[in-house]
Scaffold this motif. Structure first.
Motif, PDB file in Angstrom:
ATOM      1  N   LYS A 116       4.257 -12.559  -6.534  1.00 59.17           N
ATOM      2  CA  LYS A 116       5.647 -12.076  -6.550  1.00 59.17           C
ATOM      3  C   LYS A 116       6.544 -12.973  -7.388  1.00 59.17           C
ATOM      4  CE  LYS A 116       5.459  -9.568  -2.154  1.00 59.17           C
ATOM      5  NZ  LYS A 116       6.188  -9.163  -0.938  1.00 59.17           N
TER       6      LYS A 116
ATOM      7  N   HIS B 263       4.280  -0.381 -17.910  1.00 65.01           N
ATOM      8  CA  HIS B 263       5.223  -0.941 -16.935  1.00 65.01           C
ATOM      9  C   HIS B 263       4.940  -2.416 -16.697  1.00 65.01           C
ATOM     10  CE1 HIS B 263       8.056  -0.355 -13.418  1.00 65.01           C
ATOM     11  NE2 HIS B 263       8.637   0.199 -14.448  1.00 65.01           N
TER      12      HIS B 263
ATOM     13  N   GLY C 249      -0.556   3.913  -8.078  1.00 69.24           N
ATOM     14  CA  GLY C 249      -0.464   5.255  -8.683  1.00 69.24           C
ATOM     15  C   GLY C 249      -0.815   6.370  -7.721  1.00 69.24           C
TER      16      GLY C 249
ATOM     17  N   ALA D  42       8.561   5.168   9.168  1.00 67.48           N
ATOM     18  CA  ALA D  42       8.574   4.235   8.026  1.00 67.48           C
ATOM     19  C   ALA D  42       9.194   2.898   8.425  1.00 67.48           C
ATOM     20  CB  ALA D  42       9.339   4.836   6.859  1.00 67.48           C
TER      21      ALA D  42
ATOM     22  N   LYS E 222       7.577  -1.101  12.598  1.00 67.00           N
ATOM     23  CA  LYS E 222       6.625  -2.129  12.160  1.00 67.00           C
ATOM     24  C   LYS E 222       5.245  -1.934  12.769  1.00 67.00           C
ATOM     25  CE  LYS E 222       9.255  -3.999   9.326  1.00 67.00           C
ATOM     26  NZ  LYS E 222       9.023  -3.486   7.956  1.00 67.00           N
TER      27      LYS E 222
ATOM     28  N   ARG F 146       4.310   4.292   5.527  1.00 69.56           N
ATOM     29  CA  ARG F 146       5.437   3.908   4.670  1.00 69.56           C
ATOM     30  C   ARG F 146       5.991   5.154   4.011  1.00 69.56           C
ATOM     31  NH1 ARG F 146       4.630  -1.779   1.576  1.00 69.56           N
ATOM     32  NH2 ARG F 146       5.099  -3.082   3.363  1.00 69.56           N
ATOM     33  N   LEU F 147       7.273   5.107   3.654  1.00 72.97           N
ATOM     34  CA  LEU F 147       7.881   6.238   2.972  1.00 72.97           C
ATOM     35  C   LEU F 147       7.355   6.245   1.539  1.00 72.97           C
ATOM     36  CD1 LEU F 147       9.918   8.257   4.119  1.00 72.97           C
ATOM     37  CD2 LEU F 147      11.701   7.069   2.862  1.00 72.97           C
TER      38      LEU F 147
ATOM     39  N   GLY G 213      10.495   2.249  -2.680  1.00 80.38           N
ATOM     40  CA  GLY G 213      10.269   0.804  -2.781  1.00 80.38           C
ATOM     41  C   GLY G 213       9.538   0.442  -4.048  1.00 80.38           C
TER      42      GLY G 213
ATOM     43  N   ARG H  29       7.964  -3.353  -6.257  1.00 80.33           N
ATOM     44  CA  ARG H  29       7.870  -4.806  -6.331  1.00 80.33           C
ATOM     45  C   ARG H  29       8.966  -5.375  -7.227  1.00 80.33           C
ATOM     46  NH1 ARG H  29       3.776  -8.125  -5.883  1.00 80.33           N
ATOM     47  NH2 ARG H  29       3.646  -7.293  -3.782  1.00 80.33           N
TER      48      ARG H  29
ATOM     49  N   ARG I  67      16.764  -3.645   2.361  1.00 80.43           N
ATOM     50  CA  ARG I  67      15.543  -4.049   1.646  1.00 80.43           C
ATOM     51  C   ARG I  67      15.527  -3.544   0.191  1.00 80.43           C
ATOM     52  NH1 ARG I  67      14.839  -3.452   6.808  1.00 80.43           N
ATOM     53  NH2 ARG I  67      13.488  -4.886   7.987  1.00 80.43           N
TER      54      ARG I  67
ATOM     55  N   LEU J 211      15.335  -0.559  -1.062  1.00 82.54           N
ATOM     56  CA  LEU J 211      14.232   0.382  -1.289  1.00 82.54           C
ATOM     57  C   LEU J 211      14.789   1.668  -1.884  1.00 82.54           C
ATOM     58  CD1 LEU J 211      12.354  -0.137   2.100  1.00 82.54           C
ATOM     59  CD2 LEU J 211      11.935  -1.288  -0.085  1.00 82.54           C
TER      60      LEU J 211
ATOM     61  N   VAL K  26       8.986   5.854  -9.404  1.00 80.44           N
ATOM     62  CA  VAL K  26       8.477   6.846 -10.376  1.00 80.44           C
ATOM     63  C   VAL K  26       7.651   7.940  -9.695  1.00 80.44           C
ATOM     64  CG1 VAL K  26       6.322   5.583 -10.861  1.00 80.44           C
ATOM     65  CG2 VAL K  26       7.317   7.073 -12.620  1.00 80.44           C
ATOM     66  N   ASP K  27       7.059   7.596  -8.542  1.00 80.40           N
ATOM     67  CA  ASP K  27       6.143   8.558  -7.900  1.00 80.40           C
ATOM     68  C   ASP K  27       6.847   9.557  -6.996  1.00 80.40           C
ATOM     69  OD1 ASP K  27       4.013   5.782  -7.780  1.00 80.40           O
ATOM     70  OD2 ASP K  27       3.660   7.593  -8.955  1.00 80.40           O
TER      71      ASP K  27
ATOM     72  N   PHE L 257      -1.144  10.383 -13.952  1.00 73.86           N
ATOM     73  CA  PHE L 257      -0.541   9.043 -14.101  1.00 73.86           C
ATOM     74  C   PHE L 257      -1.424   8.205 -15.034  1.00 73.86           C
ATOM     75  CE2 PHE L 257       2.024   5.724 -11.488  1.00 73.86           C
ATOM     76  CZ  PHE L 257       2.033   4.824 -12.534  1.00 73.86           C
TER      77      PHE L 257
HETATM   78  C1  SDX Z   1       3.917   2.197  -8.622  1.00 76.10           C
HETATM   79  O1  SDX Z   1       4.289  -2.468 -10.109  1.00 76.10           O
HETATM   80  C2  SDX Z   1       4.590  -1.406 -10.776  1.00 76.10           C
HETATM   81  O2  SDX Z   1       5.286  -1.453 -11.777  1.00 76.10           O
HETATM   82  C3  SDX Z   1       4.016  -0.119 -10.184  1.00 76.10           C
HETATM   83  C4  SDX Z   1       4.487   1.179 -10.854  1.00 76.10           C
HETATM   84  C5  SDX Z   1       3.984   1.295 -12.286  1.00 76.10           C
HETATM   85  O3  SDX Z   1       4.635   2.012 -13.058  1.00 76.10           O
HETATM   86  O4  SDX Z   1       2.888   0.749 -12.583  1.00 76.10           O
HETATM   87  O5  SDX Z   1       5.892   1.246 -10.827  1.00 76.10           O
HETATM   88  C6  SDX Z   1       3.913   2.376 -10.104  1.00 76.10           C
HETATM   89  O6  SDX Z   1       2.947   1.742  -8.085  1.00 76.10           O
HETATM   90  C7  SDX Z   1       5.163   2.528  -7.863  1.00 76.10           C
HETATM   91  C8  SDX Z   1       5.031   2.210  -6.334  1.00 76.10           C
HETATM   92  C9  SDX Z   1       4.295   3.371  -5.667  1.00 76.10           C
HETATM   93  N1  SDX Z   1       4.001   3.047  -4.265  1.00 76.10           N
HETATM   94  C10 SDX Z   1       4.649   3.629  -3.247  1.00 76.10           C
HETATM   95  O7  SDX Z   1       5.565   4.423  -3.374  1.00 76.10           O
HETATM   96  C11 SDX Z   1       4.107   3.250  -1.865  1.00 76.10           C
HETATM   97  C12 SDX Z   1       5.268   2.932  -0.923  1.00 76.10           C
HETATM   98  N2  SDX Z   1       5.892   1.689  -1.374  1.00 76.10           N
HETATM   99  C13 SDX Z   1       5.460   0.462  -0.747  1.00 76.10           C
HETATM  100  O8  SDX Z   1       4.160   0.425  -0.318  1.00 76.10           O
HETATM  101  C14 SDX Z   1       6.027  -0.794  -1.396  1.00 76.10           C
HETATM  102  O9  SDX Z   1       7.341  -0.564  -1.614  1.00 76.10           O
HETATM  103  C15 SDX Z   1       5.380  -1.308  -2.678  1.00 76.10           C
HETATM  104  C16 SDX Z   1       3.885  -1.486  -2.530  1.00 76.10           C
HETATM  105  C17 SDX Z   1       5.659  -0.398  -3.799  1.00 76.10           C
HETATM  106  C18 SDX Z   1       6.012  -2.650  -2.979  1.00 76.10           C
HETATM  107  O10 SDX Z   1       5.650  -3.512  -1.964  1.00 76.10           O
HETATM  108  P1  SDX Z   1       6.099  -5.058  -1.983  1.00 76.10           P
HETATM  109  O11 SDX Z   1       6.826  -5.409  -3.224  1.00 76.10           O
HETATM  110  O12 SDX Z   1       4.906  -5.880  -1.627  1.00 76.10           O
HETATM  111  O13 SDX Z   1       7.199  -5.090  -0.892  1.00 76.10           O
HETATM  112  P2  SDX Z   1       6.924  -5.503   0.591  1.00 76.10           P
HETATM  113  O14 SDX Z   1       5.687  -4.818   1.084  1.00 76.10           O
HETATM  114  O15 SDX Z   1       7.001  -6.993   0.659  1.00 76.10           O
HETATM  115  O16 SDX Z   1       8.188  -4.821   1.344  1.00 76.10           O
HETATM  116  C19 SDX Z   1       9.367  -5.547   1.585  1.00 76.10           C
HETATM  117  C20 SDX Z   1       9.909  -4.931   2.882  1.00 76.10           C
HETATM  118  C21 SDX Z   1       8.891  -4.957   4.018  1.00 76.10           C
HETATM  119  O17 SDX Z   1       9.628  -4.936   5.240  1.00 76.10           O
HETATM  120  P3  SDX Z   1       9.921  -6.381   5.989  1.00 76.10           P
HETATM  121  O18 SDX Z   1       8.598  -7.052   6.188  1.00 76.10           O
HETATM  122  O19 SDX Z   1      10.859  -7.128   5.056  1.00 76.10           O
HETATM  123  O20 SDX Z   1      10.606  -5.971   7.290  1.00 76.10           O
HETATM  124  O21 SDX Z   1      10.207  -3.549   2.648  1.00 76.10           O
HETATM  125  C22 SDX Z   1       9.378  -2.759   3.489  1.00 76.10           C
HETATM  126  C23 SDX Z   1       8.208  -3.627   3.897  1.00 76.10           C
HETATM  127  O22 SDX Z   1       7.670  -3.177   5.147  1.00 76.10           O
HETATM  128  N3  SDX Z   1       8.941  -1.609   2.686  1.00 76.10           N
HETATM  129  C24 SDX Z   1       8.870  -0.354   3.120  1.00 76.10           C
HETATM  130  C25 SDX Z   1       8.475   0.407   2.008  1.00 76.10           C
HETATM  131  N4  SDX Z   1       8.312  -0.392   0.953  1.00 76.10           N
HETATM  132  C26 SDX Z   1       8.597  -1.649   1.375  1.00 76.10           C
HETATM  133  N5  SDX Z   1       9.094   0.192   4.345  1.00 76.10           N
HETATM  134  C27 SDX Z   1       8.919   1.535   4.439  1.00 76.10           C
HETATM  135  N6  SDX Z   1       8.548   2.346   3.418  1.00 76.10           N
HETATM  136  C28 SDX Z   1       8.326   1.811   2.194  1.00 76.10           C
HETATM  137  N7  SDX Z   1       7.938   2.594   1.181  1.00 76.10           N
END
Ligand code: SDX
Length: 428
Positions: free
Chosen positions: A48, A230, A266, A293, A296, A301-302, A306, A308, A357, A359, A363-364, A385
């Motif tokens: 990160k 990306h 993806g 979502a 805990k 997850r939604l 969200g 990174r 957070r 969020l 793109v997806d 994708f």
């Molecule tokens: C892509 O990296 C890229 O560039 C990827 C991409 C590309 O073009 O290549 O952009 C494509 O992969 C987009 C992301 C697609 N994935 C999703 O939509 C899946 C849902 N999203 C999550 O799984 C999450 O947001 C990630 C994996 C995308 C990012 O995770 P991180 O950066 O490791 O964040 P984290 O898990 O540390 O979350 C921080 C907080 C946590 O809560 P706390 O521990 O602080 O209480 O946010 C929460 C997480 O639980 N959280 C979510 C959430 N995403 C983060 N809670 C509910 N739903 C979510 N989607």
């Protein structure tokens, strides 16, 4: 700002150079850390806070929601360029002249025939096989049919491998879909544009004259541009580290396809539609899924929310959301799934859990609505994708090889058992 960073460990100070990128980002260059401190390393699970490389291809500003390919904004490219132009830009660093683009496309066309023996591998898969697993396997198998693409040392060899995979991957994508549908394979038509040809190979019917739908062509062209690169996301980092061992381009891409498949990456575009359909089946009960979502104790997850890097709106999500409205209107489709998605987005953007957070939709979140309107099967969403990300993976692999980067080999912090003696089995 000073041009060094000082770390103090056990009363001793160590200095490390600060390096600055062209967008004023600053990094601490710690390549001398372990030697200078007699073995101390950094630890950063999920990287990160850790840069794996210097790159000139894509710039992201997650706080401001900025995305640029080789300095051009994603908004301009999505509006004014076509996908093959953007592929050229990402790989070679400049927008092509008309002649350069024509030569590039002709070289790709010359390499878009896939060896008939690849059918035998394709036919060995069960119809139920997920297309991402099939695509990764077939991409790796292409190496066996194109041995000259394995050890690419010269830029010429690299170029030849690049036009080969840009020609053959769309064929594999179409064949993967048609295999699941029990349709005869289509070999494309090199009088068509690159994206037109992808759609023709995917959707032609043996008993019907194929006509391309401009709405579909324009929508897919835009979606592929938005997915094209990306920076150091999970699958791109996989392609780079695989290629850093001097494994060939095709197998490095096969590794990237596998990494992209994951639902946190993806695979999320397919998971978003599955989530939206579950909400629809639940009578549109978005509150229930929002609660899940945030719970805990619930692994749910939604999906599509969200990121990174983006702690603001993903600029691609904005463009895709607008395109989804336009495509559905142009096709005269009223899709309740889109309305559920918009409702969910509104709720999430007003909910403290998501706001705190940072969020936002990524793109997806909306891309699947368009794929669905184009009658692309849900299991093919992540394959779409992959075909979009192909030029980005190629560009990043090529940059890593041209910069002669060392083999990627992270360190670790060992937390296992300390030394102990073997105990014979009769004494355990
Ligand atoms: C892509 O990296 C890229 O560039 C990827 C991409 C590309 O073009 O290549 O952009 C494509 O992969 C987009 C992301 C697609 N994935 C999703 O939509 C899946 C849902 N999203 C999550 O799984 C999450 O947001 C990630 C994996 C995308 C990012 O995770 P991180 O950066 O490791 O964040 P984290 O898990 O540390 O979350 C921080 C907080 C946590 O809560 P706390 O521990 O602080 O209480 O946010 C929460 C997480 O639980 N959280 C979510 C959430 N995403 C983060 N809670 C509910 N739903 C979510 N989607």
């Amino acid at each position: 700002m000073a041009n060094t960073a000082t770390i103090e460990i056990g009363g001793k100070k160590y200095e490390f150079p600060l390096v600055e990128g062209t967008e004023k980002e600053v990094a601490i260059d710690i390549k001398s850390l372990r030697a200078a401190t007699n073995g101390i390393i950094t630890l950063d699970s999920g990287y990160k806070n850790t840069g794996s490389c210097e790159s000139a291809i894509t710039f992201l500003d997650g706080e401001k929601g900025i995305l640029r390919y080789r300095g051009y904004s994603i908004e301009e490219l999505a509006e004014k360029a076509d996908f093959l132009e953007v592929a050229y830009l990402l790989i070679f660093g400049e927008l092509p002249t008309k002649d350069e683009l024509e030569k590039f496309h002709n070289d790709i066309k010359k390499n878009s025939i896939v060896d008939e023996d690849v059918h035998k591998i394709l036919n060995a898969f069960p119809k139920a096989a997920h297309p991402m697993g099939v695509l990764s396997s077939l991409t790796s198998a292409l190496t066996a049919f194109n041995p000259s693409s394995v050890n690419v040392e010269s830029e010429e060899d690299m170029y030849n491998a690049i036009v080969k995979i840009l020609g053959k991957m769309p064929v594999l994508v179409a064949w993967t879909m048609r295999k699941k549908q029990g349709l005869p394979l289509d070999y494309g038509d090199d009088s068509l544009g690159y994206v037109e040809n992808i759609l023709k190979m995917m959707f032609s019917k043996p008993n019907h004259k194929y006509e391309n739908n401009k709405i579909y062509v324009d929508a897919l062209d835009k979606l592929l541009i938005l997915h094209a690169d990306h920076e150091q996301n999970c699958s791109t980092s996989t392609v780079r580290i695989t290629g850093s061992s001097h494994a060939g381009l095709f197998v490095s891409l096969a590794a990237g396809i596998s990494a992209l498949w994951g639902p946190l990456h993806g695979g999320a575009n397919q998971a978003v539609l599955e989530m939206l359909e579950a909400i629809k089946a639940d009578g549109g009960d978005t509150a229930k899924y929002m609660a899940k979502a945030k719970d805990k104790n619930d692994p749910f997850r939604l999906m599509g929310f969200g990121h990174r890097v983006y702690k603001n709106f993903d600029p691609r999500a904005r463009i895709i959301k607008k395109a989804a409205d336009e495509v559905l209107e142009a096709l005269g489709i009223e899709d309740p799934i889109l309305e559920i998605a918009k409702g969910l987005e509104k709720e999430a953007l007003e909910d403290p859990y998501f706001v705190e957070r940072k969020l936002y939709p990524n793109v997806d979140f909306y891309s699947g609505v368009i794929y669905r309107a184009m009658n692309i099967p849900q299991e093919m969403f992540t394959v779409m994708f992959a075909i979009g990300r192909l030029p980005g993976w190629i560009a990043q692999w090529r940059e890593m090889r041209l910069r002669k980067e060392p083999i990627g080999r992270p360190r670790q912090l060992y937390i296992g058992e300390t030394e102990r003696s073997f105990v014979p089995i009769e004494k355990r």
